[in-house]
Scaffold this motif. Structure first.
Motif, PDB file in Angstrom:
ATOM      1  N   PRO A 153       0.837  -1.206   0.000  1.00 39.32           N
ATOM      2  CA  PRO A 153       0.000   0.000   0.000  1.00 39.32           C
ATOM      3  C   PRO A 153       0.871   1.255   0.000  1.00 39.32           C
ATOM      4  O   PRO A 153       1.793   1.376   0.807  1.00 39.32           O
ATOM      5  CB  PRO A 153      -0.798  -0.120   1.296  1.00 39.32           C
ATOM      6  N   VAL A 169      -9.721   2.931   0.798  1.00 44.87           N
ATOM      7  CA  VAL A 169      -9.377   2.286  -0.466  1.00 44.87           C
ATOM      8  C   VAL A 169      -7.862   2.274  -0.626  1.00 44.87           C
ATOM      9  O   VAL A 169      -7.214   3.322  -0.605  1.00 44.87           O
ATOM     10  CB  VAL A 169     -10.033   3.010  -1.654  1.00 44.87           C
ATOM     11  N   LEU A 171      -4.398   1.948  -2.583  1.00 45.93           N
ATOM     12  CA  LEU A 171      -3.737   2.063  -3.875  1.00 45.93           C
ATOM     13  C   LEU A 171      -2.275   1.702  -3.692  1.00 45.93           C
ATOM     14  O   LEU A 171      -1.656   2.053  -2.686  1.00 45.93           O
ATOM     15  CB  LEU A 171      -3.855   3.482  -4.440  1.00 45.93           C
ATOM     16  N   THR A 175      -0.815  -0.177  -8.900  1.00 47.65           N
ATOM     17  CA  THR A 175      -2.123   0.357  -9.250  1.00 47.65           C
ATOM     18  C   THR A 175      -1.992   1.735  -9.885  1.00 47.65           C
ATOM     19  O   THR A 175      -2.545   2.013 -10.952  1.00 47.65           O
ATOM     20  CB  THR A 175      -3.014   0.458  -7.998  1.00 47.65           C
ATOM     21  N   THR A 205      -9.553  11.870  -4.477  1.00 44.28           N
ATOM     22  CA  THR A 205      -9.087  11.049  -5.592  1.00 44.28           C
ATOM     23  C   THR A 205      -8.765  11.838  -6.861  1.00 44.28           C
ATOM     24  O   THR A 205      -7.671  11.682  -7.414  1.00 44.28           O
ATOM     25  CB  THR A 205     -10.114   9.947  -5.905  1.00 44.28           C
ATOM     26  N   THR A 301     -13.467   5.824  -6.472  1.00 49.05           N
ATOM     27  CA  THR A 301     -12.146   5.755  -5.854  1.00 49.05           C
ATOM     28  C   THR A 301     -11.549   4.364  -6.012  1.00 49.05           C
ATOM     29  O   THR A 301     -10.351   4.211  -6.259  1.00 49.05           O
ATOM     30  CB  THR A 301     -12.254   6.116  -4.362  1.00 49.05           C
ATOM     31  N   GLU A 302     -12.378   3.333  -5.901  1.00 40.11           N
ATOM     32  CA  GLU A 302     -11.900   1.954  -5.995  1.00 40.11           C
ATOM     33  C   GLU A 302     -11.325   1.613  -7.367  1.00 40.11           C
ATOM     34  O   GLU A 302     -10.607   0.620  -7.514  1.00 40.11           O
ATOM     35  CB  GLU A 302     -13.042   0.982  -5.676  1.00 40.11           C
ATOM     36  N   THR A 357      -8.522  -1.168  -7.130  1.00 39.31           N
ATOM     37  CA  THR A 357      -7.904  -1.390  -5.820  1.00 39.31           C
ATOM     38  C   THR A 357      -7.765  -2.884  -5.506  1.00 39.31           C
ATOM     39  O   THR A 357      -8.633  -3.683  -5.856  1.00 39.31           O
ATOM     40  CB  THR A 357      -8.737  -0.731  -4.709  1.00 39.31           C
ATOM     41  N   TYR A 360      -9.867  -3.024   0.534  1.00 33.27           N
ATOM     42  CA  TYR A 360     -10.042  -1.980   1.543  1.00 33.27           C
ATOM     43  C   TYR A 360      -9.106  -2.249   2.714  1.00 33.27           C
ATOM     44  O   TYR A 360      -8.897  -3.401   3.110  1.00 33.27           O
ATOM     45  CB  TYR A 360     -11.496  -1.950   2.032  1.00 33.27           C
ATOM     46  N   THR A 367     -13.918  -6.156   1.480  1.00 35.81           N
ATOM     47  CA  THR A 367     -13.141  -6.456   0.277  1.00 35.81           C
ATOM     48  C   THR A 367     -13.706  -7.678  -0.435  1.00 35.81           C
ATOM     49  O   THR A 367     -13.894  -7.676  -1.664  1.00 35.81           O
ATOM     50  CB  THR A 367     -11.658  -6.695   0.633  1.00 35.81           C
TER      51      THR A 367
END
Length: 506
Positions: A153, A169, A171, A175, A205, A301-302, A357, A360, A367
């Motif tokens: 992350p 979320v 990233l 990603t 975001t 956002t995801e 993503t 979570y 998730t």
């Protein structure tokens, strides 16, 4: 591992140190200065604030020159960036701090008391004032950087809460770099050196991903504004020959109404993406008359912010469609059995691709529910035409079920928005003894618009069961989230007793 945002910044700092990276209130920062300043900032976080690789580090403050410096310093320190909403109250910030497990927060001037009150509500965390970073602006070359693995992350973005729930979320560098790549492969996309105007908060975001991070990886110039001032925005578009701008329709509407817009040269604009609400056709026309095609997007956002956008050649012909996905990202409509819905059939929008993503933060249950069989289940309703062009219909949660019949607030909002004098509208469910729920419209107006006018228009374009039974007319603006979207959760809370406080209009 060198495929990171920090590595990209260091590259541009070495290869074009005198090129402008950031502009804020006429203050400019070159790539060489940004690389060195963030190197010193990252070193300070590690050595003085005891930030270790993987530690979650919050960032609290409004748009400023120091905000992107702080964000990039956190990334280069090996920490995980957790942007914080500077409009939140201590209890709200405490919830995020606890969920993310932040060990430190970098705090802008004027927000020290807010950070202290947040800390007092639970376990303490290190507070690093912006002044620490400001003091490090000048100094020698510093390429300090702690690299992380591609799937660790790197950022946790807490969703805006438009559904009433806030989730972290995750990233990763993989990603984020996948999002950058996908956005450079079409003729309407971003390019190395692209100049972007940002009038949205950096902490959300669009501002973080499509503003700061894409710009940094591509060695572009990001012109950051503290707020949207329409006339100034037009001036900046021309002054900096801006090539990219994005936001909700309200932003493009405001800019197009500025006196300077009609005579402005906007020929430099190549990427203009709009989302978060329906785009009126007259707004599309106003911008297309200036040679700018507004491309409707669908995203979350995801999915890094944008999952699909209308291609430029179809922007005017399909104003309510959001394209067919992206080069590596698929967007489909699934029915209730998890199969692809037929053209024109409403179902759940699902997404899969490298920018989605991995999940979570610290929430395996959510998730597992959202990411099923390789698809991100959005919780949004949509439909696709025979060519696969998707159209957003509504949030599953927002549906009004009246006498067993589903009513989409978006459809009502679109109809009411056609009434002259209506500025903005939100439709919510009101309690009804007979039908269980019935539509209630909260409408901001200018002039002599009244409830009868709104009901009359709705009755002329909608089936009777869709016409709102409550219409609250006000001159006050509707509450909005920092992203610019109307805050439906706040409106539902304020008008949860609308059936008690107001008379039915029909």
């Amino acid at each position: 591992m060198t495929a990171t945002i920090g590595a990209a910044l260091d590259w541009w700092g070495r290869t074009k140190p005198d090129s402008v990276a950031l502009v804020f209130n006429e203050s400019e920062l070159t790539y060489g200065s940004l690389r060195d300043w963030t190197g010193r900032g990252a070193r300070h976080l590690v050595e003085s604030a005891n930030v270790k690789r993987g530690d979650r580090v919050g960032l609290l403050g409004p748009n400023s020159l120091e905000w992107p410096v702080a964000a990039l310093s956190i990334l280069k320190s090996g920490g995980t960036l957790v942007p914080l909403n500077s409009r939140y109250r201590p209890v709200e910030l405490r919830k995020i701090a606890d969920e993310a497990g932040v060990s430190a927060i970098v705090v802008a001037p004027g927000f020290e008391e807010l950070a202290a009150e947040t800390a007092a509500l639970g376990s303490d965390f290190t507070r690093v004032p912006f002044s620490d970073l400001t003091a490090l602006r000048d100094g020698g070359s510093d390429d300090f950087r702690v690299d992380v693995e591609p799937d660790e992350p790197t950022t946790i973005l807490f969703t805006s809460g438009s559904t009433g729930l806030s989730k972290g979320v995750v990233l990763t560098n993989r990603t984020l770099l996948s999002i950058v790549l996908e956005n450079t492969l079409t003729e309407e996309g971003f390019r190395p050196g692209t100049t972007t105007l940002l009038v949205l908060p950096l902490a959300f975001t669009p501002g973080l991903v499509y503003g700061l991070l894409i710009t940094t990886v591509l060695g572009g110039k990001l012109v950051v504004e503290p707020e949207l001032l329409p006339s100034r925005a037009v001036t900046l578009l021309e002054k900096h020959s801006v090539q990219a701008i994005f936001g909700v329709p309200l932003i493009f509407e405001a800019i197009s109404r500025a006196p300077e817009f009609a005579g402005a040269d906007l020929s430099s604009l190549k990427t203009a993406i709009v989302g978060g609400a329906a785009v009126p056709t007259d707004l599309l026309s106003r911008w297309s008359d200036k040679g700018v095609l507004l491309r409707q997007i669908y995203g979350m956002t995801e999915a890094g912010g944008v999952a699909t956008a209308t291609i430029a050649s179809e922007a005017l012909d399909y104003p309510d469609r959001c394209g067919t996905g992206s080069i590596f990202t698929e967007v489909k409509v699934f029915d209730e059995n998890g199969r692809q819905a037929a053209p024109g059939e409403t179902g759940e929008l699902v997404v899969r691709g490298p920018g989605v993503t991995p999940g979570y933060w610290n929430d395996p249950e959510t998730t597992e529910h959202a990411l099923r069989d390789g698809w991100l289940h959005s919780g949004d309703l949509g439909e696709a035409d025979a060519a696969g062009r998707v159209r957003f219909v509504d949030r599953l949660k927002d549906l009004i079920i009246s006498g067993g019949i589903n009513i989409s607030p978006v459809e009502l909002e679109s109809a009411i928005g056609e009434v002259d004098g209506v500025v903005e509208v939100a439709v919510i469910a009101a309690t009804d003894e007979r039908f269980g729920e019935t539509p209630a419209a909260i409408v901001t107006v200018k002039g002599d618009v009244d409830a009868a006018t709104i009901v009359e228009h709705c009755s002329s374009v909608l089936a009777d069961f869709k016409v709102p039974r409550y219409v609250v007319v006000t001159e006050d603006p509707l509450p909005r989230l920092p992203s610019g979207k109307i805050a439906k959760s706040a409106i539902r809370d304020s008008y949860k007793d609308v059936h008690v406080r107001f008379e039915k209009v029909r």
